[in-house]
Write a protein that holds these residues in place. Sequence first.
Motif, short mmCIF file in Angstrom:
data_model
loop_
_atom_site.label_atom_id
_atom_site.label_comp_id
_atom_site.label_asym_id
_atom_site.label_seq_id
_atom_site.Cartn_x
_atom_site.Cartn_y
_atom_site.Cartn_z
N TYR A 127 0.84 -1.19 0.00
CA TYR A 127 0.00 0.00 0.00
C TYR A 127 0.88 1.25 0.00
CZ TYR A 127 -3.13 3.59 1.96
OH TYR A 127 -3.83 4.75 2.20
N ILE A 128 0.89 1.96 -1.13
CA ILE A 128 1.68 3.19 -1.23
C ILE A 128 0.82 4.35 -0.75
CG2 ILE A 128 3.07 4.66 -2.72
CD1 ILE A 128 3.12 2.33 -4.75
N ARG A 129 1.20 4.89 0.39
CA ARG A 129 0.44 6.02 0.95
C ARG A 129 1.27 7.29 0.79
NH1 ARG A 129 -0.91 9.30 4.97
NH2 ARG A 129 -3.10 9.35 5.62
N ALA A 130 0.67 8.34 0.21
CA ALA A 130 1.40 9.60 -0.01
C ALA A 130 0.46 10.77 0.25
CB ALA A 130 1.95 9.66 -1.43
N ASP A 131 1.04 11.92 0.60
CA ASP A 131 0.21 13.08 0.87
C ASP A 131 -0.21 13.75 -0.44
OD1 ASP A 131 2.36 14.64 -0.04
OD2 ASP A 131 3.07 15.09 1.98
N LEU A 132 -1.09 14.73 -0.32
CA LEU A 132 -1.70 15.35 -1.49
C LEU A 132 -0.65 16.01 -2.40
CD1 LEU A 132 -4.27 16.14 -3.01
CD2 LEU A 132 -4.42 18.18 -1.57
N ASP A 133 0.28 16.75 -1.82
CA ASP A 133 1.28 17.44 -2.64
C ASP A 133 2.11 16.46 -3.46
OD1 ASP A 133 0.48 19.91 -1.77
OD2 ASP A 133 2.04 20.10 -0.22
N THR A 134 2.49 15.34 -2.83
CA THR A 134 3.28 14.34 -3.54
C THR A 134 2.50 13.74 -4.71
OG1 THR A 134 4.49 13.78 -1.52
CG2 THR A 134 4.53 12.16 -3.29
N LEU A 135 1.24 13.43 -4.47
CA LEU A 135 0.41 12.86 -5.54
C LEU A 135 0.23 13.85 -6.69
CD1 LEU A 135 -2.39 11.06 -3.47
CD2 LEU A 135 -0.34 10.06 -4.48
N LEU A 136 -0.02 15.10 -6.36
CA LEU A 136 -0.21 16.12 -7.40
C LEU A 136 1.04 16.29 -8.25
CD1 LEU A 136 -2.21 18.82 -5.40
CD2 LEU A 136 -3.08 17.40 -7.28
N LYS A 137 2.21 16.25 -7.63
CA LYS A 137 3.48 16.37 -8.36
C LYS A 137 3.64 15.19 -9.32
CE LYS A 137 5.92 19.00 -4.77
NZ LYS A 137 6.93 18.93 -3.68
N ARG A 138 3.32 14.00 -8.84
CA ARG A 138 3.49 12.81 -9.68
C ARG A 138 2.47 12.78 -10.82
NH1 ARG A 138 4.87 8.38 -4.89
NH2 ARG A 138 6.93 9.26 -4.39
N ILE A 139 1.27 13.23 -10.53
CA ILE A 139 0.24 13.30 -11.57
C ILE A 139 0.67 14.28 -12.66
CG2 ILE A 139 -2.11 14.12 -12.05
CD1 ILE A 139 -2.88 12.95 -9.28
N LYS A 140 1.20 15.43 -12.25
CA LYS A 140 1.67 16.42 -13.22
C LYS A 140 2.83 15.87 -14.04
CE LYS A 140 3.29 21.19 -13.61
NZ LYS A 140 3.63 22.44 -12.87
N LYS A 141 3.73 15.15 -13.38
CA LYS A 141 4.92 14.63 -14.05
C LYS A 141 4.58 13.60 -15.11
CE LYS A 141 9.43 12.51 -13.06
NZ LYS A 141 10.34 12.00 -12.00
N ARG A 142 3.60 12.73 -14.84
CA ARG A 142 3.29 11.69 -15.84
C ARG A 142 2.45 12.23 -16.99
NH1 ARG A 142 -0.31 7.34 -12.45
NH2 ARG A 142 -2.28 8.47 -12.27
N GLY A 143 1.79 13.37 -16.79
CA GLY A 143 1.24 14.12 -17.91
C GLY A 143 0.00 13.60 -18.60
N ARG A 144 -0.80 12.80 -17.93
CA ARG A 144 -2.06 12.39 -18.54
C ARG A 144 -3.00 13.60 -18.60
NH1 ARG A 144 -3.12 6.85 -15.03
NH2 ARG A 144 -1.72 5.48 -16.18
N SER A 145 -3.44 13.93 -19.79
CA SER A 145 -4.20 15.17 -19.99
C SER A 145 -5.48 15.19 -19.16
CB SER A 145 -4.55 15.34 -21.47
OG SER A 145 -5.31 14.24 -21.95
#
Length: 207
Positions: A127-145
């Motif tokens: 179970y990968i648990r991460a805070d909101l800022d971390t998730l938002l950064k990773r979502i932006k990085k992978r670039g799914r429109s």
Amino acid sequence: MKQGPFIAVEGPIGAGKTTLATMLSNELHIPVVKEIVEENPFLDKFYQNIDEWSFQLEMFFLCNRYKQLEDTGLQYIAKNKPVISDYHIYKNLIFAERTLKGVQRDKYRQIYHLLTDDLPKPNIILYIRADLDTLLKRIKKRGRSFEQNMDTAYLQQLIEDYDEAMSSIAAREPSTTIITIDGTKIDFVENPEHFAQIASQVKELIR
């Protein structure tokens, strides 16, 4: 017959599930089952209007994951072969309980249990648990429109829903081992030592 290792990697959107599952598959030399995401024809519409398109989106995911896990059971688990997946079928309820309402939610629950109650369940969950800022950064990085304008309140709620879901699985399935990975502090992509620690834990469990 005793079930062999069935490992599921889970966590909210952007946690790095597929990445970690793929890395472990390569490290452990076991097959990986990856969920279908971008092929879902309702994703763009869902993020534009959640209430209007939730049922179609969730049903597409449920039917595809059901078929994948049915095949996984026949190909690997029934033959006592190890396998790793980048999702747990329970994630369907996590999302559906948040996005569906009323009659649609009731219908979905019935269909979910009808399809999944007899499917093989993972005996190891990462179970990968991460805070909101971390998730938002990773979502932006992978670039799914379709993810770029995601409601942050929705994502924060998912973090909380996943915590509750893991507690529920732990209580309902005591034989399942759940390893929680602090995705905010642990970067298994950029830091080889972090990945090595995770891989070592998994190797111990499946030995």
